[in-house]
Motif scaffolding. Sequence first.
Motif, PDB file in Angstrom:
ATOM      1  N   LYS A 289      88.029 -16.792 -48.710  1.00  0.00           N
ATOM      2  CA  LYS A 289      87.648 -16.438 -47.349  1.00  0.00           C
ATOM      3  C   LYS A 289      86.253 -16.971 -47.037  1.00  0.00           C
ATOM      4  CE  LYS A 289      90.331 -12.140 -47.439  1.00  0.00           C
ATOM      5  NZ  LYS A 289      90.260 -10.655 -47.297  1.00  0.00           N
ATOM      6  N   LEU A 291      82.597 -16.854 -45.508  1.00  0.00           N
ATOM      7  CA  LEU A 291      81.609 -15.816 -45.251  1.00  0.00           C
ATOM      8  C   LEU A 291      80.210 -16.400 -45.438  1.00  0.00           C
ATOM      9  CD1 LEU A 291      80.917 -12.751 -44.818  1.00  0.00           C
ATOM     10  CD2 LEU A 291      80.923 -12.552 -47.312  1.00  0.00           C
ATOM     11  N   TYR A 331      83.699 -11.781 -42.414  1.00  0.00           N
ATOM     12  CA  TYR A 331      84.631 -12.868 -42.726  1.00  0.00           C
ATOM     13  C   TYR A 331      85.152 -13.547 -41.462  1.00  0.00           C
ATOM     14  CZ  TYR A 331      84.721 -11.398 -47.601  1.00  0.00           C
ATOM     15  OH  TYR A 331      84.361 -11.102 -48.899  1.00  0.00           O
ATOM     16  N   ASP A 333      88.179 -15.331 -41.102  1.00  0.00           N
ATOM     17  CA  ASP A 333      89.553 -15.774 -41.344  1.00  0.00           C
ATOM     18  C   ASP A 333      90.309 -16.146 -40.074  1.00  0.00           C
ATOM     19  OD1 ASP A 333      89.021 -15.348 -43.933  1.00  0.00           O
ATOM     20  OD2 ASP A 333      90.242 -13.547 -44.168  1.00  0.00           O
TER      21      ASP A 333
END
Length: 399
Positions: A289, A291, A331, A333
Amino acid sequence: MSTKLKRTLVSYRFDDVIGCEEVITGWFWRTEVTRVWLIEQGCSNLLLKKCRVVSGDQRKRFQYDLTEKIAKETKRPKRVLVMINPNGGNRTARKDFRNIVEPVFRLSGMTMDIIFSGYPGHLIDVTKSYDFTNTDGVVVLGGDGTYHEVLKVLMRKRQEEQNVDINDPNAALSPLNIPFGLIPTGSRSHWAENHTGSQDVLTAALNIIQVVSSWMLLFESLAQYHYNAKVTFHTSVMERRNTETNETEIFVADRKLTGYTSYTSDTVVFNRKLWDMLFLNGHGIYNGKALVDPSRMFVPKPSMFSCFVLFDTISPGSVRQFYKHFFETTYMDELSNVMDVLHAQGVTMELSECLDDVNQDVTTAKRPVMIDGEIYEVESPTFQIWYKLDVVRVFSSYL
């Protein structure tokens, strides 16, 4: 009834002692005392200057012994070159130096060669001609532009001395043999904030006295225009078979990539229109992911940098969402359809045109790239950016 006061003992490292000074206190009964100036941790990564008073018959002996111990037990610089850009930012560099930086440097026992920039390019000329033989560090008061001016000359000077071809991406750059410090007094001081955790002048100065030096992690770069471009990322690529679709998927640092044109085991090529590219120190992928978390990205000696590639299909709403995630450390995503994130060791850029300009004569000349907060005009449509470790040492107790 009697009350006993409990005395609290506080211990300090020798690195936390700035220095001592003798003063006379009192109006009627004049008394000589020793002030011991100390570095204490404040909130929001700030470092504070605090005073403890020592008096009594053994005061002078204590002061002498402490000064001797600091000289033996610490590795703080004894002589530094201080270069000051008085015209940068809000023009406070001269005042900040006289009122904040110079007093703590002198209190710590440092000697200084002090140079104020008198004209554009003055600090470049000084860096080219200065004899650094007996210099323990370089301290610059300014912003990212001043830092780049000085550091670029220092790097080229060092490579020339060691017969290293600075234009060879495979060359092992010779590390600078003196640490570097930036005290933020310019209009932009991203570099100082990255390495001290704040843009506070006193905090930056105290980081130099504490002298827990770290190797600088290059770099932050940002291209701010739409481009038709071929971008080759030099990185480790893994193939995996999707058992549900029976298709081959490629991964970098456990993150599945999309939008690429081709790949090998050590490169990924994107050949399309880009809206933006953001290069950051350290690792920006965790468990596949994306970040941006500075507290985890600035790990000791990360082997790669993180590149956030934003495609031209990104909407204004997604741009706002990207920067919301960026600043809130969450995050990203849901943005995978308009961006990709890679870990890489190097990037080769081939720019064909800037799509923000109708005038083609202007387009071919305007290729701005921001590195560590400073904007550069790229002279060639093809250029490379490589991540090099252990090249520049910085004064920082924050990293």
